[in-house]
Write a protein that holds these residues in place. Structure first.
Motif, PDB file in Angstrom:
ATOM      1  N   PHE A  16       0.819  -1.215   0.000  1.00 35.67           N
ATOM      2  CA  PHE A  16       0.000   0.000   0.000  1.00 35.67           C
ATOM      3  C   PHE A  16       0.852   1.263   0.000  1.00 35.67           C
ATOM      4  CE2 PHE A  16      -3.434  -2.867   1.213  1.00 35.67           C
ATOM      5  CZ  PHE A  16      -4.413  -2.420   0.336  1.00 35.67           C
ATOM      6  N   ILE A  17       2.009   1.227   0.638  1.00 36.44           N
ATOM      7  CA  ILE A  17       2.907   2.386   0.594  1.00 36.44           C
ATOM      8  C   ILE A  17       3.340   2.648  -0.848  1.00 36.44           C
ATOM      9  CG2 ILE A  17       5.220   3.196   1.227  1.00 36.44           C
ATOM     10  CD1 ILE A  17       4.758   1.837   3.970  1.00 36.44           C
ATOM     11  N   ALA A  18       3.748   1.592  -1.546  1.00 34.88           N
ATOM     12  CA  ALA A  18       4.170   1.752  -2.945  1.00 34.88           C
ATOM     13  C   ALA A  18       3.003   2.225  -3.816  1.00 34.88           C
ATOM     14  CB  ALA A  18       4.730   0.431  -3.473  1.00 34.88           C
ATOM     15  N   PHE A  19       1.827   1.664  -3.572  1.00 35.43           N
ATOM     16  CA  PHE A  19       0.644   2.054  -4.344  1.00 35.43           C
ATOM     17  C   PHE A  19       0.299   3.527  -4.116  1.00 35.43           C
ATOM     18  CE2 PHE A  19      -4.064   2.310  -4.601  1.00 35.43           C
ATOM     19  CZ  PHE A  19      -4.205   2.033  -5.951  1.00 35.43           C
ATOM     20  N   PHE A  20       0.248   3.951  -2.847  1.00 38.71           N
ATOM     21  CA  PHE A  20      -0.103   5.340  -2.537  1.00 38.71           C
ATOM     22  C   PHE A  20       0.965   6.317  -3.020  1.00 38.71           C
ATOM     23  CE2 PHE A  20      -2.744   3.688   1.247  1.00 38.71           C
ATOM     24  CZ  PHE A  20      -3.846   3.543   0.431  1.00 38.71           C
ATOM     25  N   LEU A  21       2.238   5.945  -2.906  1.00 40.42           N
ATOM     26  CA  LEU A  21       3.302   6.821  -3.401  1.00 40.42           C
ATOM     27  C   LEU A  21       3.228   6.985  -4.916  1.00 40.42           C
ATOM     28  CD1 LEU A  21       6.430   5.857  -1.277  1.00 40.42           C
ATOM     29  CD2 LEU A  21       5.291   8.074  -1.365  1.00 40.42           C
ATOM     30  N   THR A  22       2.904   5.905  -5.608  1.00 37.28           N
ATOM     31  CA  THR A  22       2.774   5.979  -7.070  1.00 37.28           C
ATOM     32  C   THR A  22       1.649   6.916  -7.463  1.00 37.28           C
ATOM     33  OG1 THR A  22       3.597   3.718  -7.258  1.00 37.28           O
ATOM     34  CG2 THR A  22       2.422   4.621  -9.157  1.00 37.28           C
ATOM     35  N   ILE A  23       0.499   6.763  -6.829  1.00 34.47           N
ATOM     36  CA  ILE A  23      -0.639   7.649  -7.125  1.00 34.47           C
ATOM     37  C   ILE A  23      -0.284   9.093  -6.795  1.00 34.47           C
ATOM     38  CG2 ILE A  23      -3.010   8.239  -6.483  1.00 34.47           C
ATOM     39  CD1 ILE A  23      -3.505   5.260  -6.068  1.00 34.47           C
ATOM     40  N   LEU A  59       1.192   4.176   7.562  1.00 38.22           N
ATOM     41  CA  LEU A  59       1.505   2.797   7.182  1.00 38.22           C
ATOM     42  C   LEU A  59       2.995   2.536   7.354  1.00 38.22           C
ATOM     43  CD1 LEU A  59      -0.665   2.220   4.000  1.00 38.22           C
ATOM     44  CD2 LEU A  59      -0.920   1.111   6.224  1.00 38.22           C
ATOM     45  N   GLY A  60       3.792   3.568   7.138  1.00 38.24           N
ATOM     46  CA  GLY A  60       5.241   3.435   7.265  1.00 38.24           C
ATOM     47  C   GLY A  60       5.711   3.165   8.681  1.00 38.24           C
ATOM     48  N   ILE A  61       4.969   3.640   9.685  1.00 43.74           N
ATOM     49  CA  ILE A  61       5.409   3.348  11.051  1.00 43.74           C
ATOM     50  C   ILE A  61       5.258   1.869  11.358  1.00 43.74           C
ATOM     51  CG2 ILE A  61       5.020   5.687  11.914  1.00 43.74           C
ATOM     52  CD1 ILE A  61       2.519   4.668  13.339  1.00 43.74           C
ATOM     53  N   GLY A  62       4.241   1.238  10.785  1.00 45.83           N
ATOM     54  CA  GLY A  62       4.092  -0.204  10.953  1.00 45.83           C
ATOM     55  C   GLY A  62       5.183  -0.966  10.217  1.00 45.83           C
ATOM     56  N   ALA A  63       5.484  -0.530   8.999  1.00 45.29           N
ATOM     57  CA  ALA A  63       6.539  -1.183   8.217  1.00 45.29           C
ATOM     58  C   ALA A  63       7.894  -0.987   8.887  1.00 45.29           C
ATOM     59  CB  ALA A  63       6.561  -0.635   6.794  1.00 45.29           C
ATOM     60  N   PHE A  99       1.578   2.721  24.435  1.00 40.62           N
ATOM     61  CA  PHE A  99       1.484   4.059  23.844  1.00 40.62           C
ATOM     62  C   PHE A  99       0.656   4.027  22.566  1.00 40.62           C
ATOM     63  CE2 PHE A  99       3.250   7.584  21.275  1.00 40.62           C
ATOM     64  CZ  PHE A  99       2.864   8.632  22.100  1.00 40.62           C
ATOM     65  N   MET A 100       0.889   3.024  21.732  1.00 42.18           N
ATOM     66  CA  MET A 100       0.097   2.896  20.506  1.00 42.18           C
ATOM     67  C   MET A 100      -1.368   2.626  20.840  1.00 42.18           C
ATOM     68  SD  MET A 100       1.853   3.523  17.851  1.00 42.18           S
ATOM     69  CE  MET A 100       2.985   4.638  18.638  1.00 42.18           C
ATOM     70  N   GLY A 101      -1.623   1.882  21.909  1.00 46.11           N
ATOM     71  CA  GLY A 101      -3.000   1.640  22.342  1.00 46.11           C
ATOM     72  C   GLY A 101      -3.701   2.936  22.718  1.00 46.11           C
ATOM     73  N   VAL A 102      -2.989   3.812  23.410  1.00 40.77           N
ATOM     74  CA  VAL A 102      -3.549   5.124  23.768  1.00 40.77           C
ATOM     75  C   VAL A 102      -3.842   5.929  22.502  1.00 40.77           C
ATOM     76  CG1 VAL A 102      -3.008   7.337  24.882  1.00 40.77           C
ATOM     77  CG2 VAL A 102      -2.513   5.192  26.066  1.00 40.77           C
ATOM     78  N   LEU A 103      -2.895   5.907  21.559  1.00 40.64           N
ATOM     79  CA  LEU A 103      -3.113   6.637  20.311  1.00 40.64           C
ATOM     80  C   LEU A 103      -4.274   6.062  19.512  1.00 40.64           C
ATOM     81  CD1 LEU A 103       0.512   7.373  19.060  1.00 40.64           C
ATOM     82  CD2 LEU A 103      -1.148   8.977  19.988  1.00 40.64           C
ATOM     83  N   VAL A 104      -4.393   4.746  19.478  1.00 46.92           N
ATOM     84  CA  VAL A 104      -5.519   4.114  18.777  1.00 46.92           C
ATOM     85  C   VAL A 104      -6.833   4.545  19.420  1.00 46.92           C
ATOM     86  CG1 VAL A 104      -6.681   1.915  18.327  1.00 46.92           C
ATOM     87  CG2 VAL A 104      -4.249   2.150  17.847  1.00 46.92           C
ATOM     88  N   LEU A 141      -1.223  -1.085  13.525  1.00 38.58           N
ATOM     89  CA  LEU A 141      -0.225  -1.866  12.790  1.00 38.58           C
ATOM     90  C   LEU A 141       1.144  -1.768  13.458  1.00 38.58           C
ATOM     91  CD1 LEU A 141      -1.147  -1.136   9.077  1.00 38.58           C
ATOM     92  CD2 LEU A 141      -1.154  -3.355  10.209  1.00 38.58           C
ATOM     93  N   MET A 142       1.482  -0.588  13.963  1.00 38.33           N
ATOM     94  CA  MET A 142       2.781  -0.463  14.636  1.00 38.33           C
ATOM     95  C   MET A 142       2.822  -1.320  15.890  1.00 38.33           C
ATOM     96  SD  MET A 142       5.117   2.683  15.717  1.00 38.33           S
ATOM     97  CE  MET A 142       6.560   2.399  16.706  1.00 38.33           C
ATOM     98  N   ALA A 143       1.736  -1.348  16.641  1.00 39.51           N
ATOM     99  CA  ALA A 143       1.701  -2.176  17.854  1.00 39.51           C
ATOM    100  C   ALA A 143       1.873  -3.649  17.492  1.00 39.51           C
ATOM    101  CB  ALA A 143       0.392  -1.950  18.604  1.00 39.51           C
ATOM    102  N   VAL A 144       1.147  -4.105  16.495  1.00 37.30           N
ATOM    103  CA  VAL A 144       1.236  -5.507  16.080  1.00 37.30           C
ATOM    104  C   VAL A 144       2.634  -5.822  15.567  1.00 37.30           C
ATOM    105  CG1 VAL A 144       0.404  -7.172  14.362  1.00 37.30           C
ATOM    106  CG2 VAL A 144      -1.217  -5.763  15.629  1.00 37.30           C
ATOM    107  N   ARG A 145       3.181  -4.966  14.716  1.00 33.68           N
ATOM    108  CA  ARG A 145       4.511  -5.207  14.142  1.00 33.68           C
ATOM    109  C   ARG A 145       5.614  -5.113  15.196  1.00 33.68           C
ATOM    110  NH1 ARG A 145       3.347  -8.008   9.722  1.00 33.68           N
ATOM    111  NH2 ARG A 145       2.283  -6.806   8.157  1.00 33.68           N
TER     112      ARG A 145
END
Length: 168
Positions: A16-23, A59-63, A99-104, A141-145
């Protein structure tokens, strides 16, 4: 089948990062060409590129967490013993996940307020919740990753440790 699903879920953010950057690049390029040649106008391209940039960042913070590529100060882990380094890694992971849980939580409540207000964007006339939903998704995604990176790191560390039974 399981390996293919694992590969797809593992490369979710990068796709999705590549897709969104291309668009984003195509939209900005076309808007610039249209503006300087006066052949056509794309007043919504600026807004689209801004919203796609927000999506790419979150999305990049998760990656980044998946590849363990976030900036860290590693002077303390370098001074610790392997056992203490393991506990330090667990502590940092728990802290980041909390911290990510608080942000979510807070970004999710912000998104629900925007949904109730029925706010739309200025140029593209899309619902603003579809823009702001990138924040809780990216933080989740960052929390999971982060958890996945911690577990993988511990498995690698455990595999590298010598087995005392092998020396007998």
């Amino acid at each position: 089948m399981r390996e293919r699903l694992k590969k797809i879920s593992g490369n979710f953010e990068e796709f999705f990062i590549a897709f969104f950057l291309t668009i984003m690049v195509v939209a900005v390029f076309l808007a610039t060409v249209g503006r300087y040649t006066a052949l056509f106008s794309m007043p919504w391209a600026d807004e689209l590129s801004r919203y796609l940039c927000v999506r790419v960042v979150f999305l990049g913070i998760g990656a980044g967490a998946r590849h363990n590529a976030h900036f860290i100060v590693d002077i303390l882990p370098a001074m610790l013993s392997p056992r203490h380094r393991r506990w330090q890694r667990i502590f940092v992971t728990v802290f980041v996940v909390c911290f990510m849980g608080v942000l979510v939580y807070y970004s999710g409540s912000m998104v629900s307020r925007i949904v109730r207000m029925n706010q739309i964007s200025a140029s593209m006339r899309i619902p603003m919740w579809s823009v702001y939903i990138a924040i809780p998704i990216g933080c989740l995604l960052m929390a999971v990753r982060t958890i996945q990176a911690c577990v993988a790191s511990m498995k690698t560390e455990a595999a590298a440790r010598p087995n005392p039974e092998d020396e007998v």
